[in-house]
Design a protein around this motif. Structure first.
Motif, PDB file in Angstrom:
ATOM      1  N   LEU A  57       0.828  -1.206   0.000  1.00  0.00           N
ATOM      2  CA  LEU A  57       0.000   0.000   0.000  1.00  0.00           C
ATOM      3  C   LEU A  57       0.862   1.255   0.000  1.00  0.00           C
ATOM      4  N   GLU A  58       1.962   1.216   0.736  1.00  0.00           N
ATOM      5  CA  GLU A  58       2.854   2.379   0.773  1.00  0.00           C
ATOM      6  C   GLU A  58       3.498   2.617  -0.583  1.00  0.00           C
ATOM      7  N   LEU A  59       3.852   1.538  -1.298  1.00  0.00           N
ATOM      8  CA  LEU A  59       4.409   1.703  -2.637  1.00  0.00           C
ATOM      9  C   LEU A  59       3.418   2.374  -3.573  1.00  0.00           C
ATOM     10  N   VAL A  60       2.144   2.029  -3.439  1.00  0.00           N
ATOM     11  CA  VAL A  60       1.112   2.677  -4.261  1.00  0.00           C
ATOM     12  C   VAL A  60       0.968   4.144  -3.873  1.00  0.00           C
ATOM     13  N   LEU A  61       1.011   4.428  -2.571  1.00  0.00           N
ATOM     14  CA  LEU A  61       0.877   5.820  -2.120  1.00  0.00           C
ATOM     15  C   LEU A  61       2.059   6.668  -2.565  1.00  0.00           C
ATOM     16  N   GLU A  62       3.234   6.067  -2.637  1.00  0.00           N
ATOM     17  CA  GLU A  62       4.424   6.838  -2.996  1.00  0.00           C
ATOM     18  C   GLU A  62       4.359   7.374  -4.425  1.00  0.00           C
ATOM     19  N   ARG A  63       3.505   6.799  -5.246  1.00  0.00           N
ATOM     20  CA  ARG A  63       3.366   7.314  -6.601  1.00  0.00           C
ATOM     21  C   ARG A  63       2.811   8.733  -6.611  1.00  0.00           C
ATOM     22  N   SER A  64       2.032   9.085  -5.589  1.00  0.00           N
ATOM     23  CA  SER A  64       1.458  10.428  -5.520  1.00  0.00           C
ATOM     24  C   SER A  64       2.321  11.401  -4.744  1.00  0.00           C
ATOM     25  N   TYR A  65       3.440  10.939  -4.166  1.00  0.00           N
ATOM     26  CA  TYR A  65       4.312  11.829  -3.413  1.00  0.00           C
ATOM     27  C   TYR A  65       5.088  12.723  -4.374  1.00  0.00           C
ATOM     28  N   PRO A  66       5.311  13.971  -4.035  1.00  0.00           N
ATOM     29  CA  PRO A  66       6.083  14.862  -4.911  1.00  0.00           C
ATOM     30  C   PRO A  66       7.552  14.475  -4.938  1.00  0.00           C
ATOM     31  N   LEU A 104      11.844  24.844  -9.489  1.00  0.00           N
ATOM     32  CA  LEU A 104      11.212  26.142  -9.691  1.00  0.00           C
ATOM     33  C   LEU A 104       9.871  25.949 -10.392  1.00  0.00           C
ATOM     34  N   ASN A 105       8.842  26.590  -9.831  1.00  0.00           N
ATOM     35  CA  ASN A 105       7.529  26.652 -10.464  1.00  0.00           C
ATOM     36  C   ASN A 105       7.341  28.056 -11.035  1.00  0.00           C
ATOM     37  N   VAL A 106       7.202  28.153 -12.334  1.00  0.00           N
ATOM     38  CA  VAL A 106       7.012  29.446 -12.997  1.00  0.00           C
ATOM     39  C   VAL A 106       5.536  29.582 -13.348  1.00  0.00           C
ATOM     40  N   VAL A 107       4.907  30.647 -12.826  1.00  0.00           N
ATOM     41  CA  VAL A 107       3.478  30.877 -13.018  1.00  0.00           C
ATOM     42  C   VAL A 107       3.288  32.151 -13.831  1.00  0.00           C
ATOM     43  N   LEU A 114       5.084  29.625 -22.413  1.00  0.00           N
ATOM     44  CA  LEU A 114       4.278  29.571 -21.190  1.00  0.00           C
ATOM     45  C   LEU A 114       2.958  30.294 -21.450  1.00  0.00           C
ATOM     46  N   GLU A 115       1.901  29.484 -21.561  1.00  0.00           N
ATOM     47  CA  GLU A 115       0.592  30.061 -21.864  1.00  0.00           C
ATOM     48  C   GLU A 115       0.028  30.786 -20.656  1.00  0.00           C
ATOM     49  N   ALA A 116      -1.016  31.568 -20.915  1.00  0.00           N
ATOM     50  CA  ALA A 116      -1.639  32.359 -19.859  1.00  0.00           C
ATOM     51  C   ALA A 116      -2.210  31.441 -18.771  1.00  0.00           C
ATOM     52  N   ALA A 117      -1.962  31.836 -17.520  1.00  0.00           N
ATOM     53  CA  ALA A 117      -2.483  31.150 -16.332  1.00  0.00           C
ATOM     54  C   ALA A 117      -1.918  29.743 -16.159  1.00  0.00           C
ATOM     55  N   LYS A 118      -0.867  29.395 -16.874  1.00  0.00           N
ATOM     56  CA  LYS A 118      -0.284  28.068 -16.759  1.00  0.00           C
ATOM     57  C   LYS A 118       0.887  28.078 -15.786  1.00  0.00           C
ATOM     58  N   LEU A 119       1.188  26.886 -15.286  1.00  0.00           N
ATOM     59  CA  LEU A 119       2.313  26.693 -14.370  1.00  0.00           C
ATOM     60  C   LEU A 119       3.317  25.759 -15.025  1.00  0.00           C
ATOM     61  N   LEU A 120       4.572  26.182 -15.047  1.00  0.00           N
ATOM     62  CA  LEU A 120       5.663  25.388 -15.597  1.00  0.00           C
ATOM     63  C   LEU A 120       6.570  24.948 -14.450  1.00  0.00           C
ATOM     64  N   ARG A 121       6.691  23.647 -14.267  1.00  0.00           N
ATOM     65  CA  ARG A 121       7.525  23.111 -13.191  1.00  0.00           C
ATOM     66  C   ARG A 121       8.855  22.627 -13.771  1.00  0.00           C
ATOM     67  N   ILE A 122       9.943  23.221 -13.307  1.00  0.00           N
ATOM     68  CA  ILE A 122      11.290  22.858 -13.736  1.00  0.00           C
ATOM     69  C   ILE A 122      11.985  22.226 -12.534  1.00  0.00           C
ATOM     70  N   GLU A 153      11.700  23.828  -3.219  1.00  0.00           N
ATOM     71  CA  GLU A 153      11.011  24.178  -4.449  1.00  0.00           C
ATOM     72  C   GLU A 153      10.364  25.553  -4.282  1.00  0.00           C
ATOM     73  N   ASP A 154      10.774  26.494  -5.113  1.00  0.00           N
ATOM     74  CA  ASP A 154      10.276  27.859  -5.038  1.00  0.00           C
ATOM     75  C   ASP A 154       9.280  28.126  -6.165  1.00  0.00           C
ATOM     76  N   THR A 155       8.481  29.143  -5.963  1.00  0.00           N
ATOM     77  CA  THR A 155       7.501  29.562  -6.968  1.00  0.00           C
ATOM     78  C   THR A 155       7.869  30.943  -7.479  1.00  0.00           C
ATOM     79  N   TYR A 156       7.961  31.068  -8.785  1.00  0.00           N
ATOM     80  CA  TYR A 156       8.306  32.339  -9.431  1.00  0.00           C
ATOM     81  C   TYR A 156       7.066  32.813 -10.190  1.00  0.00           C
TER      82      TYR A 156
END
Length: 629
Positions: A286-295, A305-308, A327-335, A377-380
């Motif tokens: 079960l933990e292995l399945v849950l780890e798929r959703s971990y960041p 960096l998250n560019v918004v 980078l389209e309008a209102a989109k988030l780019l995660r690097i 992880e920072d947000t720009y």
């Protein structure tokens, strides 16, 4: 004060539990009521778990339902209610004292037990005795009577059998720690959970097991048929002696019959450990399945960096760490996983159209700086200032940790480009009608364009009405948002010239995707293991001990629980594994190894029947290794 309270609880528990079990069992006449004694230990264990269940469910409800001392909760009532129940139990015990069979102790057996053990051990190490003794306790015969030493030999043989038990309790007591963390990562949807249980049984319909079935296609309800080799191995550990015991019991000898019953119930211990290993494997899967959703968090010498883009037009992003991106309008780019040592500065080049919504840029190319922090992880956030130039804002690092309760986490990132609005508020009205209000503060540095980041707050799951207002206009903007269990969200708002020009909710960490009812098989297995393990263990501790030392053996039984908890602390503090699933699998391997050792010890143990004077012994089975020097 907390340490003193825990100390008092430890002293009270250590003095109460062994004495209560032994006191209740001594109310029965043996051998006439030996069947009732077995029922007593089952009922005793049931009442212990019932009290724990009431304490875990009713006490938090009382704490949250009542307010006291100016707080939203009342911890005084939460702790006071169990204390009141303890006072009531003492009162009931005193009122029923005349109905009990009371025995006045003639000596301090615990003190003599410790003194005799210490003197015999020192004499054994120093070899003060004139001759060699077969058992190390015999070295204390010069100072203590032989009856006490003979009784202590039986006790130490029992305590030796308890040595592998902490491994079992180290797994069992993780229900209140590791399993709670898994619950925080799961979603609570009953309908989808029932479907999950149905698929886990490989059936189209859902059937919860409530009684044994005799269908050929179904497995036995006690779980033994699901793993025949395990059960056969456990039973084989006591089969040879059981055949002889059954033969003796058939001739009407109640001593042999009772000894045979104890032997059969001891066979439950290895089986219970095997069941315990199964739930460890299930918890690891079960933990292995849950780890798929971990960041995927950045590691050492790395940053993310998250560019918004909060502008109403698409932008072209040139950076030294990635290819040219649109980078389209209102989109988030995660690097992710950028090279970063302590603090690193990156220069970004942004191309924008001359006309972006209602904004006319003075130029098309802009160069902005982004500062990254190592291992976070920072947000720009890309915005625009009063000079109609693109400007970027770095917010506080994103906290991906889900709340312990599993509730959604939210923070507000408010970009203010002017001082037109005063006393800006962000209100969230939930389905229950309760409203949470966040007050946006002013810039402390006097800079007009700035970003204000709120701390993370936990809110119940559901759909919320978000209202942004100011002192002059309480309804500048309204929108509905949905917060799911386990999700981590950032609500980004941009103000420009007194108007709310951008509002969007971003999911920084995905909500829980695995249903909480997947833990039902784990709880079922651990409950079966506890029943097989705990009841048989208490009965064994009482019936195999001498009359004067029954509380000593029961205290040793409960001591194994404390050692198991300490073992969990040691393993978790060593931090051997990055993945919690690997730790579960380690415990599964440990419990299987412990089961094999324990089966061998049970096979070699001499099952004892004490006579009336509690010193003469009738033994069966191989020589007990515990009595060898």
């Amino acid at each position: 004060m907390s340490g003193l309270g825990l100390l008092l609880i430890a002293i009270g528990t250590g003095g109460l539990k062994p004495c209560v079990a032994a006191f209740g069992a001594e109310q029965f006449r043996l051998p006439e009521q030996r069947a009732l004694l077995r029922y007593f230990f089952s009922l005793f264990y049931f009442t212990i778990n019932l009290g724990g269940f009431i304490g875990m469910t009713l006490t938090p409800v009382l704490r949250k339902a009542v307010t006291c001392f100016g707080d939203d909760t009342c911890y005084a009532l939460g702790f006071g209610f169990p204390a009141l129940l303890m006072v009531l139990s003492i009162l009931l015990f005193v009122l029923g004292k005349t109905f009990y069979k009371l025995k006045t102790p003639k000596r301090n057996i615990m003190l003599e037990f410790v003194q005799c053990s210490w003197c015999a051990l020192l004499a054994r190490l120093r070899r003060r005795a004139p001759k060699h003794h077969h058992h190390w306790l015999d070295y204390g015969k010069q100072d203590f009577d032989s009856k006490l030493i003979q009784d202590m030999k039986v006790v130490f043989a029992i305590l030796l059998l308890f040595v592998p038990l902490p491994i079992f309790w180290s797994l069992f007591d993780q229900q209140g720690s590791r399993w709670t963390f898994q619950v925080a990562q799961a979603k609570w949807c009953l309908a989808s959970l029932l479907i999950a249980v149905g698929f886990s049984h490989g059936r189209q319909s859902v059937r919860l097991p409530n009684r044994p079935r005799s269908d050929a296609g179904d497995q036995p309800a006690n779980g033994a048929g699901s793993d025949p080799p395990l059960r056969q191995a456990a039973v084989s550990a006591v089969r040879k002696g059981a055949v002889a015991d059954q033969s003796a019991a058939s001739h009407g000898d109640w001593r042999d019959d009772r000894r045979a019953g104890i032997r059969r119930r001891c066979a439950c211990w290895p089986i219970a450990e095997g069941v315990d290993a199964k739930w460890c494997v299930l918890a690891g899967i079960l933990e292995l399945v849950l780890e798929r959703s971990y960041p995927d968090l950045p590691g050492k010498h790395q940053g993310s960096l998250n560019v918004v883009n909060t502008l109403p037009c698409s932008l072209v992003l040139y950076s030294p760490f990635s290819n040219t991106r649109v980078l389209e309008a209102a989109k988030l780019l995660r690097i992710e996983n950028l090279r970063c040592h302590n603090r690193s500065r990156y220069w970004l080049t942004i191309d924008a159209p001359t006309l972006c919504g209602s904004t006319h840029f003075s130029k098309e190319h802009f160069e902005v700086a982004a500062i990254l922090e190592e291992s976070q992880e920072d947000t720009y956030i890309i915005s625009v200032n009063e000079q109609r130039e693109i400007q970027g804002f770095i917010t506080d690092p994103v906290d991906f940790r889900k709340s312990v309760t599993g509730a959604p986490k939210l923070r507000v990132d408010f970009i203010q480009n002017s001082n037109t609005l005063e006393n800006v508020t962000v209100a969230l009205k939930g389905p229950t009608g309760v409203e949470d209000v966040y007050f946006v503060g002013a810039s402390s540095s006097g800079v007009v364009a700035h970003v204000i980041v709120s701390p993370y707050i936990e809110v119940p799951q559901g759909v919320y009405e978000c209202t942004i207002g100011s002192q002059r206009n309480p309804n500048l903007y309204q929108q509905h948002f949905h917060f799911a269990l386990g999700g981590v969200y950032s609500l980004i708002i941009r103000e420009n010239h007194g108007k709310i020009q951008f509002v969007k909710l971003y999911t920084m960490s995905d909500p829980n995707c695995v249903n909480i009812l997947w833990q039902i098989p784990q709880y079922f297995l651990i409950s079966v293991a506890e029943i097989m393990f705990g009841v048989a263990g208490l009965e064994f501790s009482f019936t195999q001990a001498p009359k004067s030392m029954k509380t000593v053996t029961i205290a040793g039984w409960y001591l194994s629980t404390a050692v198991g908890n300490l073992l969990v602390i040691i393993i978790t503090q060593l931090n051997l594994f990055k993945s919690q699933a690997h730790e579960f699998f380690l415990f599964a391997v440990l419990i299987v190894a412990d089961m094999v050792i324990f089966m061998e010890m049970v096979c070699r143990y001499r099952f004892v029947q004490l006579e009336v004077d509690s010193s003469a012994l009738i033994m069966s089975g191989p020589t007990n290794a515990a009595q060898d020097d």
